[in-house]
Scaffold this motif. Structure first.
Motif, PDB file in Angstrom:
ATOM      1  N   ASN A 123     -16.492  -7.326  -5.217  1.00  0.00           N
ATOM      2  CA  ASN A 123     -17.366  -7.010  -6.335  1.00  0.00           C
ATOM      3  C   ASN A 123     -17.285  -8.129  -7.363  1.00  0.00           C
ATOM      4  OD1 ASN A 123     -18.114  -5.828  -9.017  1.00  0.00           O
ATOM      5  ND2 ASN A 123     -18.607  -4.093  -7.700  1.00  0.00           N
ATOM      6  N   VAL A 156      -8.665   8.526  -7.579  1.00  0.00           N
ATOM      7  CA  VAL A 156      -7.417   9.267  -7.815  1.00  0.00           C
ATOM      8  C   VAL A 156      -6.466   8.432  -8.670  1.00  0.00           C
ATOM      9  CG1 VAL A 156      -5.421  10.336  -6.745  1.00  0.00           C
ATOM     10  CG2 VAL A 156      -7.658  10.530  -5.654  1.00  0.00           C
ATOM     11  N   THR A 157      -6.167   7.232  -8.222  1.00  0.00           N
ATOM     12  CA  THR A 157      -5.266   6.349  -8.957  1.00  0.00           C
ATOM     13  C   THR A 157      -5.766   4.914  -8.860  1.00  0.00           C
ATOM     14  OG1 THR A 157      -3.518   7.687  -7.947  1.00  0.00           O
ATOM     15  CG2 THR A 157      -2.824   5.841  -9.332  1.00  0.00           C
ATOM     16  N   THR A 158      -5.492   4.158  -9.893  1.00  0.00           N
ATOM     17  CA  THR A 158      -5.766   2.727  -9.835  1.00  0.00           C
ATOM     18  C   THR A 158      -4.454   1.974  -9.953  1.00  0.00           C
ATOM     19  OG1 THR A 158      -7.879   3.044 -10.945  1.00  0.00           O
ATOM     20  CG2 THR A 158      -6.994   0.820 -10.896  1.00  0.00           C
ATOM     21  N   ARG A 159      -4.221   1.096  -9.022  1.00  0.00           N
ATOM     22  CA  ARG A 159      -3.043   0.234  -9.133  1.00  0.00           C
ATOM     23  C   ARG A 159      -3.523  -1.195  -9.311  1.00  0.00           C
ATOM     24  NH1 ARG A 159       0.061   3.359  -4.575  1.00  0.00           N
ATOM     25  NH2 ARG A 159      -1.123   1.993  -3.215  1.00  0.00           N
ATOM     26  N   LEU A 160      -3.445  -1.659 -10.534  1.00  0.00           N
ATOM     27  CA  LEU A 160      -3.936  -2.994 -10.815  1.00  0.00           C
ATOM     28  C   LEU A 160      -2.916  -3.780 -11.604  1.00  0.00           C
ATOM     29  CD1 LEU A 160      -6.047  -5.246 -11.206  1.00  0.00           C
ATOM     30  CD2 LEU A 160      -6.898  -3.978 -13.160  1.00  0.00           C
ATOM     31  N   SER A 161      -2.500  -4.903 -11.072  1.00  0.00           N
ATOM     32  CA  SER A 161      -1.748  -5.851 -11.886  1.00  0.00           C
ATOM     33  C   SER A 161      -2.265  -7.249 -11.601  1.00  0.00           C
ATOM     34  CB  SER A 161      -0.247  -5.734 -11.638  1.00  0.00           C
ATOM     35  OG  SER A 161       0.060  -5.859 -10.276  1.00  0.00           O
ATOM     36  N   TYR A 176     -16.200   8.089  -2.826  1.00  0.00           N
ATOM     37  CA  TYR A 176     -14.875   8.647  -3.107  1.00  0.00           C
ATOM     38  C   TYR A 176     -14.751   9.064  -4.565  1.00  0.00           C
ATOM     39  CZ  TYR A 176     -12.934   7.053   1.349  1.00  0.00           C
ATOM     40  OH  TYR A 176     -12.660   6.883   2.675  1.00  0.00           O
ATOM     41  N   ASP A 177     -13.820   9.954  -4.817  1.00  0.00           N
ATOM     42  CA  ASP A 177     -13.410  10.230  -6.187  1.00  0.00           C
ATOM     43  C   ASP A 177     -12.150   9.448  -6.465  1.00  0.00           C
ATOM     44  OD1 ASP A 177     -15.381  12.010  -7.038  1.00  0.00           O
ATOM     45  OD2 ASP A 177     -14.438  13.684  -6.000  1.00  0.00           O
ATOM     46  N   LEU A 195      -9.550  -0.126  -1.211  1.00  0.00           N
ATOM     47  CA  LEU A 195      -9.643   1.302  -1.507  1.00  0.00           C
ATOM     48  C   LEU A 195      -8.839   2.040  -0.447  1.00  0.00           C
ATOM     49  CD1 LEU A 195     -10.805   3.933  -2.728  1.00  0.00           C
ATOM     50  CD2 LEU A 195     -12.861   3.558  -1.359  1.00  0.00           C
ATOM     51  N   ILE A 196      -7.925   2.857  -0.898  1.00  0.00           N
ATOM     52  CA  ILE A 196      -7.073   3.576   0.042  1.00  0.00           C
ATOM     53  C   ILE A 196      -7.420   5.053   0.032  1.00  0.00           C
ATOM     54  CG2 ILE A 196      -4.682   4.173   0.586  1.00  0.00           C
ATOM     55  CD1 ILE A 196      -3.982   1.515  -0.957  1.00  0.00           C
ATOM     56  N   ASP A 197      -7.727   5.580   1.195  1.00  0.00           N
ATOM     57  CA  ASP A 197      -8.053   6.989   1.317  1.00  0.00           C
ATOM     58  C   ASP A 197      -6.792   7.819   1.109  1.00  0.00           C
ATOM     59  OD1 ASP A 197      -8.444   9.638   2.520  1.00  0.00           O
ATOM     60  OD2 ASP A 197     -10.373   8.839   3.195  1.00  0.00           O
ATOM     61  N   LEU A 219     -16.559  -7.218 -10.980  1.00  0.00           N
ATOM     62  CA  LEU A 219     -15.132  -6.963 -11.183  1.00  0.00           C
ATOM     63  C   LEU A 219     -14.371  -8.280 -11.299  1.00  0.00           C
ATOM     64  CD1 LEU A 219     -12.880  -4.919 -11.377  1.00  0.00           C
ATOM     65  CD2 LEU A 219     -12.948  -4.649  -8.904  1.00  0.00           C
ATOM     66  N   ILE A 255      -9.758   0.447   3.049  1.00  0.00           N
ATOM     67  CA  ILE A 255     -11.125  -0.056   3.103  1.00  0.00           C
ATOM     68  C   ILE A 255     -11.253  -1.229   2.134  1.00  0.00           C
ATOM     69  CG2 ILE A 255     -13.549   0.537   2.764  1.00  0.00           C
ATOM     70  CD1 ILE A 255     -12.332   3.571   2.980  1.00  0.00           C
ATOM     71  N   GLU A 256     -11.708  -2.357   2.662  1.00  0.00           N
ATOM     72  CA  GLU A 256     -11.845  -3.524   1.799  1.00  0.00           C
ATOM     73  C   GLU A 256     -13.182  -3.515   1.084  1.00  0.00           C
ATOM     74  OE1 GLU A 256     -11.237  -7.113   3.931  1.00  0.00           O
ATOM     75  OE2 GLU A 256      -9.140  -6.664   4.382  1.00  0.00           O
ATOM     76  N   PHE A 257     -13.209  -4.073  -0.101  1.00  0.00           N
ATOM     77  CA  PHE A 257     -14.491  -4.268  -0.768  1.00  0.00           C
ATOM     78  C   PHE A 257     -14.436  -5.485  -1.686  1.00  0.00           C
ATOM     79  CE2 PHE A 257     -13.586  -2.851  -5.102  1.00  0.00           C
ATOM     80  CZ  PHE A 257     -12.470  -2.041  -4.939  1.00  0.00           C
ATOM     81  N   PHE A 308       0.830  -1.198   0.000  1.00  0.00           N
ATOM     82  CA  PHE A 308       0.000   0.000   0.000  1.00  0.00           C
ATOM     83  C   PHE A 308       0.863   1.246   0.000  1.00  0.00           C
ATOM     84  CE2 PHE A 308      -3.146  -2.823   2.461  1.00  0.00           C
ATOM     85  CZ  PHE A 308      -3.711  -3.269   1.285  1.00  0.00           C
ATOM     86  N   LEU A 352     -16.105   0.656 -14.633  1.00  0.00           N
ATOM     87  CA  LEU A 352     -16.577  -0.149 -13.506  1.00  0.00           C
ATOM     88  C   LEU A 352     -15.881   0.293 -12.214  1.00  0.00           C
ATOM     89  CD1 LEU A 352     -18.151  -2.413 -12.236  1.00  0.00           C
ATOM     90  CD2 LEU A 352     -16.430  -4.039 -13.019  1.00  0.00           C
ATOM     91  N   ARG A 356      -3.890  -8.117  -8.052  1.00  0.00           N
ATOM     92  CA  ARG A 356      -3.451  -7.105  -7.084  1.00  0.00           C
ATOM     93  C   ARG A 356      -4.061  -5.784  -7.487  1.00  0.00           C
ATOM     94  NH1 ARG A 356       2.448  -9.430  -6.861  1.00  0.00           N
ATOM     95  NH2 ARG A 356       2.740  -8.140  -8.705  1.00  0.00           N
ATOM     96  N   LEU A 357      -5.086  -5.391  -6.771  1.00  0.00           N
ATOM     97  CA  LEU A 357      -5.792  -4.165  -7.123  1.00  0.00           C
ATOM     98  C   LEU A 357      -5.990  -3.298  -5.897  1.00  0.00           C
ATOM     99  CD1 LEU A 357      -7.588  -2.276  -8.809  1.00  0.00           C
ATOM    100  CD2 LEU A 357      -9.485  -3.790  -8.316  1.00  0.00           C
ATOM    101  N   SER A 358      -5.494  -2.090  -5.944  1.00  0.00           N
ATOM    102  CA  SER A 358      -5.886  -1.109  -4.934  1.00  0.00           C
ATOM    103  C   SER A 358      -6.133   0.216  -5.631  1.00  0.00           C
ATOM    104  CB  SER A 358      -4.835  -0.990  -3.836  1.00  0.00           C
ATOM    105  OG  SER A 358      -3.573  -0.689  -4.365  1.00  0.00           O
ATOM    106  N   VAL A 359      -7.262   0.794  -5.345  1.00  0.00           N
ATOM    107  CA  VAL A 359      -7.595   2.096  -5.896  1.00  0.00           C
ATOM    108  C   VAL A 359      -7.410   3.146  -4.811  1.00  0.00           C
ATOM    109  CG1 VAL A 359      -9.155   1.301  -7.672  1.00  0.00           C
ATOM    110  CG2 VAL A 359     -10.007   1.669  -5.383  1.00  0.00           C
ATOM    111  N   VAL A 360      -6.827   4.247  -5.206  1.00  0.00           N
ATOM    112  CA  VAL A 360      -6.662   5.361  -4.282  1.00  0.00           C
ATOM    113  C   VAL A 360      -7.771   6.356  -4.569  1.00  0.00           C
ATOM    114  CG1 VAL A 360      -5.119   7.175  -3.495  1.00  0.00           C
ATOM    115  CG2 VAL A 360      -4.177   5.005  -4.288  1.00  0.00           C
ATOM    116  N   GLY A 361      -8.455   6.787  -3.529  1.00  0.00           N
ATOM    117  CA  GLY A 361      -9.557   7.720  -3.736  1.00  0.00           C
ATOM    118  C   GLY A 361      -9.570   8.828  -2.701  1.00  0.00           C
TER     119      GLY A 361
END
Lengths: 149, 149
Positions: free
Chosen positions: A112, B131-136, B128-129, A99-101, A115, A108-110, A79, B118, A134-139
């Motif tokens: 889907n 900001v970045t997506t980290r996906l591999s 949230y809005d 999802l990372i603030d 997805l 925050i886990e989610f 992270f 998605l 490996r997916l983390s979205v920053v929001g």
DNA sequence: ATTGCAAATGATAATCTTTCTCATTATCAC
DNA sequence: GTGATAATGAGAAAGATTATCATTTGCAAT
């Protein structure tokens, strides 16, 4: 000395199922992990483990965490921040994501399923079988009134 | 001495646009990055930069890479292996993602607008809005005949 | 073009995370 | 219980990144 039906943590049982030698330290670390629902780094795990058994070494925590990851018991996450963080691996059901603030760093886990299947489909179409995602979205919270960055 | 229309690389121009002092070293590193379509780590960038200007220091590469990342010019990636890898940040169009071959470690880029929207939708629904997506995703070629792992 | 100043650079030390070493200890099968 | 084998503890070592500080450079104003 101890009853046959183990009072061990779920992870300790998993450890045994994988044929790994169940030492006192591993039992402790497995317990700590079973007890955690966040994403601790090694230092934090060490702190928690020491609470249970003060004579544990941080080298052992590193070793155990690596062993557990190699055996599919743990998953390593990145992270940002330079150190690896760990969480108990998902079972048969789909992966979960993070999802990372952006402002607080809170994780925050989610889950889907849409997805899940979209990713699976994309990967298949590229000629591969999906092994790990490996997916983390920053929001950033919409709520926060920002002066139009 | 030099014509007004800059013969600089796209990234060097971007650097200037962001108000960053355009030093010789930054120009070199920007050029090397513009010239790369893979995901080099700092050591590899240093090697390529030295080819252009031998008196560059690896400390400067670290510094520049960090500066560029903070200014949205570069994106840092973690493909495992312990060191950060970098690539030029995407423009206005959607992000791109990475498929990593589990056996060879090869990194394959891909885009997918369905995935873009998605993810955007999921994040928005969580308040949230994006900001970045980290996906591999890590995958294994179907072709490979494996004895039923 | 020259000057001045703040910022960048080079070389290396320091830091931080993680792994390795090796003597000692504990686990598990018998 | 005993013994072979593997795990542990403590600290050294390795690898990646950042900080330090004297020197150099870019850039704006002259």
């Amino acid at each position: 000395m101890k009853e046959p039906n183990s009072p061990d943590s779920p992870l300790a049982d998993l450890c045994r199922q994988r044929g790994l030698k169940l030492t006192g330290q591993r039992r402790t670390i497995a317990f700590v992990l079973s007890d955690s629902d966040d994403h601790p780094d090694v230092e934090e795990l060490y702190r928690r483990a020491v609470e249970v058994d003060p004579r544990i070494s941080i080298a052992t925590v590193y070793r155990t965490v690596r062993l557990f990851e190699e055996n599919g018991i743990l998953q390593r996450r990145d992270f940002g921040g330079g150190r690896a963080r760990y969480e108990v691996a998902d079972g048969d059901h789909g992966d979960h994501y993070h999802l990372i603030d952006a402002d607080t760093g809170k994780v925050i886990e989610f889950e889907n399923t849409e997805l899940d299947s979209l990713l699976e489909g994309i990967v298949r179409q590229m000629g591969y079988d999906l092994v790990t995602t490996r997916l983390s979205v920053v929001g950033r919270t919409k709520a926060k009134t920002r002066s139009r960055g």
